[in-house]
Design a protein around this motif. Sequence first.
Motif, PDB file in Angstrom:
ATOM      1  N   ILE A 257      25.331   6.860 -22.595  1.00 31.25           N
ATOM      2  CA  ILE A 257      25.859   7.671 -21.996  1.00 31.25           C
ATOM      3  C   ILE A 257      26.910   8.028 -22.689  1.00 31.25           C
ATOM      4  CG2 ILE A 257      24.962   7.129 -19.887  1.00 31.25           C
ATOM      5  CD1 ILE A 257      26.923   5.766 -18.818  1.00 31.25           C
ATOM      6  N   SER A 258      27.666   8.612 -22.635  1.00 33.00           N
ATOM      7  CA  SER A 258      29.597   8.181 -22.719  1.00 33.00           C
ATOM      8  C   SER A 258      30.468   7.354 -23.474  1.00 33.00           C
ATOM      9  CB  SER A 258      30.115   9.208 -22.421  1.00 33.00           C
ATOM     10  OG  SER A 258      30.908   8.648 -20.863  1.00 33.00           O
ATOM     11  N   ALA A 259      29.785   5.850 -22.360  1.00 33.68           N
ATOM     12  CA  ALA A 259      30.288   4.694 -22.322  1.00 33.68           C
ATOM     13  C   ALA A 259      29.153   3.720 -23.442  1.00 33.68           C
ATOM     14  CB  ALA A 259      29.953   3.954 -20.896  1.00 33.68           C
ATOM     15  N   ALA A 260      27.890   3.868 -23.814  1.00 30.56           N
ATOM     16  CA  ALA A 260      27.285   3.407 -23.601  1.00 30.56           C
ATOM     17  C   ALA A 260      25.780   3.301 -23.949  1.00 30.56           C
ATOM     18  CB  ALA A 260      27.720   1.565 -22.461  1.00 30.56           C
TER      19      ALA A 260
ATOM     20  N   GLU B 181      17.578  -5.100 -18.149  1.00 33.46           N
ATOM     21  CA  GLU B 181      16.785  -6.191 -17.597  1.00 33.46           C
ATOM     22  C   GLU B 181      18.201  -6.350 -16.181  1.00 33.46           C
ATOM     23  OE1 GLU B 181      19.274  -9.164 -20.095  1.00 33.46           O
ATOM     24  OE2 GLU B 181      20.167 -10.480 -18.462  1.00 33.46           O
ATOM     25  N   ALA B 182      17.380  -6.891 -15.281  1.00 37.62           N
ATOM     26  CA  ALA B 182      17.851  -6.568 -13.930  1.00 37.62           C
ATOM     27  C   ALA B 182      17.227  -7.590 -13.196  1.00 37.62           C
ATOM     28  CB  ALA B 182      16.741  -5.599 -12.930  1.00 37.62           C
ATOM     29  N   LEU B 183      18.582  -8.260 -12.069  1.00 35.26           N
ATOM     30  CA  LEU B 183      17.770  -9.213 -11.531  1.00 35.26           C
ATOM     31  C   LEU B 183      17.801  -8.724  -9.667  1.00 35.26           C
ATOM     32  CD1 LEU B 183      18.640 -12.307 -10.765  1.00 35.26           C
ATOM     33  CD2 LEU B 183      21.304 -11.318  -9.763  1.00 35.26           C
TER      34      LEU B 183
ATOM     35  N   PRO C 234      23.320  -6.118 -17.533  1.00 40.43           N
ATOM     36  CA  PRO C 234      23.336  -7.239 -18.351  1.00 40.43           C
ATOM     37  C   PRO C 234      25.302  -7.374 -19.075  1.00 40.43           C
ATOM     38  CG  PRO C 234      22.044  -7.072 -19.641  1.00 40.43           C
ATOM     39  CD  PRO C 234      22.222  -5.809 -18.335  1.00 40.43           C
ATOM     40  N   ASP C 235      26.035  -5.759 -18.779  1.00 38.56           N
ATOM     41  CA  ASP C 235      27.699  -5.731 -19.425  1.00 38.56           C
ATOM     42  C   ASP C 235      28.140  -4.596 -18.393  1.00 38.56           C
ATOM     43  OD1 ASP C 235      26.400  -3.057 -19.296  1.00 38.56           O
ATOM     44  OD2 ASP C 235      25.249  -3.547 -20.992  1.00 38.56           O
ATOM     45  N   PRO C 236      28.665  -4.934 -18.558  1.00 33.57           N
ATOM     46  CA  PRO C 236      30.307  -4.382 -17.563  1.00 33.57           C
ATOM     47  C   PRO C 236      30.536  -3.135 -17.780  1.00 33.57           C
ATOM     48  CG  PRO C 236      31.935  -5.920 -18.975  1.00 33.57           C
ATOM     49  CD  PRO C 236      30.002  -5.547 -19.578  1.00 33.57           C
ATOM     50  N   PHE C 237      30.129  -2.193 -18.987  1.00 33.17           N
ATOM     51  CA  PHE C 237      30.058  -0.852 -19.095  1.00 33.17           C
ATOM     52  C   PHE C 237      30.157   0.109 -18.003  1.00 33.17           C
ATOM     53  CE2 PHE C 237      29.004  -2.763 -23.763  1.00 33.17           C
ATOM     54  CZ  PHE C 237      29.390  -4.126 -23.817  1.00 33.17           C
ATOM     55  N   TYR C 238      28.825   0.079 -17.438  1.00 35.25           N
ATOM     56  CA  TYR C 238      28.897   1.374 -16.676  1.00 35.25           C
ATOM     57  C   TYR C 238      29.709   0.807 -15.081  1.00 35.25           C
ATOM     58  CZ  TYR C 238      27.110   4.286 -12.621  1.00 35.25           C
ATOM     59  OH  TYR C 238      27.382   5.502 -11.899  1.00 35.25           O
ATOM     60  N   ALA C 239      29.972  -0.296 -14.531  1.00 36.34           N
ATOM     61  CA  ALA C 239      30.683  -1.119 -13.895  1.00 36.34           C
ATOM     62  C   ALA C 239      30.989  -2.589 -13.828  1.00 36.34           C
ATOM     63  CB  ALA C 239      29.429  -0.646 -12.380  1.00 36.34           C
ATOM     64  N   TYR C 240      32.206  -3.231 -13.294  1.00 37.53           N
ATOM     65  CA  TYR C 240      32.555  -4.274 -13.224  1.00 37.53           C
ATOM     66  C   TYR C 240      31.574  -4.671 -12.629  1.00 37.53           C
ATOM     67  CZ  TYR C 240      33.558  -4.799  -8.115  1.00 37.53           C
ATOM     68  OH  TYR C 240      33.035  -5.345  -7.120  1.00 37.53           O
TER      69      TYR C 240
ATOM     70  N   THR D 131      28.308  -7.209 -13.060  1.00 35.77           N
ATOM     71  CA  THR D 131      27.355  -7.814 -14.388  1.00 35.77           C
ATOM     72  C   THR D 131      25.640  -8.477 -13.548  1.00 35.77           C
ATOM     73  OG1 THR D 131      27.574  -9.485 -15.312  1.00 35.77           O
ATOM     74  CG2 THR D 131      28.969  -7.098 -15.917  1.00 35.77           C
ATOM     75  N   THR D 132      24.733  -8.592 -14.187  1.00 36.09           N
ATOM     76  CA  THR D 132      23.564  -9.796 -13.254  1.00 36.09           C
ATOM     77  C   THR D 132      24.199 -10.575 -13.268  1.00 36.09           C
ATOM     78  OG1 THR D 132      23.174  -9.629 -15.831  1.00 36.09           O
ATOM     79  CG2 THR D 132      21.529  -8.428 -14.386  1.00 36.09           C
ATOM     80  N   ALA D 133      25.083 -11.763 -14.301  1.00 39.12           N
ATOM     81  CA  ALA D 133      25.517 -12.464 -14.079  1.00 39.12           C
ATOM     82  C   ALA D 133      26.508 -12.910 -12.821  1.00 39.12           C
ATOM     83  CB  ALA D 133      25.785 -13.056 -15.826  1.00 39.12           C
ATOM     84  N   THR D 134      27.333 -11.646 -12.717  1.00 37.20           N
ATOM     85  CA  THR D 134      28.221 -12.595 -11.749  1.00 37.20           C
ATOM     86  C   THR D 134      27.750 -11.803 -10.068  1.00 37.20           C
ATOM     87  OG1 THR D 134      28.469  -9.287 -11.302  1.00 37.20           O
ATOM     88  CG2 THR D 134      30.196 -11.448 -13.469  1.00 37.20           C
ATOM     89  N   THR D 135      26.630 -11.092  -9.783  1.00 35.87           N
ATOM     90  CA  THR D 135      25.658 -10.665  -8.598  1.00 35.87           C
ATOM     91  C   THR D 135      24.601 -12.113  -8.758  1.00 35.87           C
ATOM     92  OG1 THR D 135      23.884  -9.302 -10.441  1.00 35.87           O
ATOM     93  CG2 THR D 135      25.729  -8.234  -9.350  1.00 35.87           C
ATOM     94  N   ALA D 136      24.813 -12.630  -9.194  1.00 33.95           N
ATOM     95  CA  ALA D 136      23.494 -14.249  -9.037  1.00 33.95           C
ATOM     96  C   ALA D 136      24.637 -14.732  -8.253  1.00 33.95           C
ATOM     97  CB  ALA D 136      23.468 -14.352 -10.532  1.00 33.95           C
ATOM     98  N   HIS D 137      25.852 -14.942  -9.196  1.00 34.24           N
ATOM     99  CA  HIS D 137      26.919 -16.176  -8.748  1.00 34.24           C
ATOM    100  C   HIS D 137      27.186 -15.182  -7.708  1.00 34.24           C
ATOM    101  CE1 HIS D 137      31.260 -17.640  -7.958  1.00 34.24           C
ATOM    102  NE2 HIS D 137      31.812 -16.856  -8.354  1.00 34.24           N
ATOM    103  N   ILE D 138      27.612 -14.115  -6.878  1.00 29.22           N
ATOM    104  CA  ILE D 138      28.297 -14.036  -5.605  1.00 29.22           C
ATOM    105  C   ILE D 138      27.519 -13.862  -4.303  1.00 29.22           C
ATOM    106  CG2 ILE D 138      29.349 -12.297  -4.310  1.00 29.22           C
ATOM    107  CD1 ILE D 138      30.927 -13.037  -6.225  1.00 29.22           C
TER     108      ILE D 138
END
Length: 397
Positions: free
Chosen positions: A40-43, A49-51, A81-87, A89-96
């Motif tokens: 896409i235009s961003a990445a 990779e999915a949680l 896994p990256d914040p290129f589409y949305a803020y 990520t797999t890591a932040t979602t696991a934490h939250i």
Amino acid sequence: MRYMDEELGAAAPGELEKAGEIEHVDLVTVRLPFVHPFSISAATWDCKEALLLRLEARAAPSGRGGRGPTLVAWGECVADPDPFYAYETTATTAHIIADFLLPLVEADLTIGGIMERFRHVRGHGMAKATVENALLDLAAKRRGAALHELLGYGARPVPSGVSLGLQESPAALVEKAREAVEAGYHRVKMKVKKGKDVEYVRAVREAFPDLALMVDANGDYSLDDAEHLAELDAFGLTMIEQPLSYSDIYQHSLLQRRLKTALCLDESILGLDDAAAAIALGACRVINIKQGRVGGLLESRRIARYAALKGLPSWSGGMDETGIGRAVNIHLQTDPDFSIPGDTAETARYFHEDLVEPPVTLGPGGWISVPAAGPGIGVEPLPERLDRLTIARRRLK
Ligand code: MG
């Protein structure tokens, strides 16, 4: 009372079932190679990779003696896994999920009540949707019902739509569109960006004069490009999706006034209040609701109902989900407020092998049936594939 509840009436989230006791909670990260890299235009991504959130519980939430067989329910997080589409990520979602959302889940609360509690956590709709999806799958499985039945909808077939990533040349894009048309897709969406737009769209439109065709820019343009974007008005597109910034609503309202083609907002819509603001400002005439981003199915149907009351069609966007999230999106589209084709495509376009069986396929006329291999989401992960594609696993409870 929540925002807009009075206006939404029956579409305000039902209380649904109580969450019930849950015996084990696991976070499982999987990685599935894509058949083709997706740009896409961003990445560009070459794998998914999915949680996943796995809940294990007894069939009966409580009771004397036997509590029934063990049930396993799933929620797929749409974060990359990256914040290129949305803020998120797999890591932040696991934490939250682990540190803030799961501690709010209580057996005696209904799922609607738990989602109300989640409002204490600001944002993080992808994390919230993951927990909500898994709880709804579990509730449906306990009831022995399909997810769409739990939500109150019949099993209508849903229309198909394909999203074509950026291509090397207009001719290559025409070839991809041809494959999609021959496969029977109801709608073809093309990713565009600066320098890969008007000539690409012109080529596809000339090859397919009657095709339902739209573009998605994933926020690549600014208001300074309005005149250039107006050139797309010549091609009879059903809509232009998210031409301006992911975080903008106001400037889309200025752009919409300068274009004949309907704008559709995607990234800008994180919940019902964004949709209400966008509609009030005239920032779009169509809404792409990604349940995995707006906090889940209950919020999605509130947005779709609200948009329908205001005369706007909604459709269900995809995030290249594995078969788990793909199934959830299909169940959501049995809601009649999802009135135009979304991003739901065949599994084989994305993965050589998915986590689940059966794969999503197009039926006669390009329609997709609601997965019905069992209760809940109606698809089952295959243990051997799940093990092989898992890159991390963590038991929380
Ligand atoms: Mg989009």
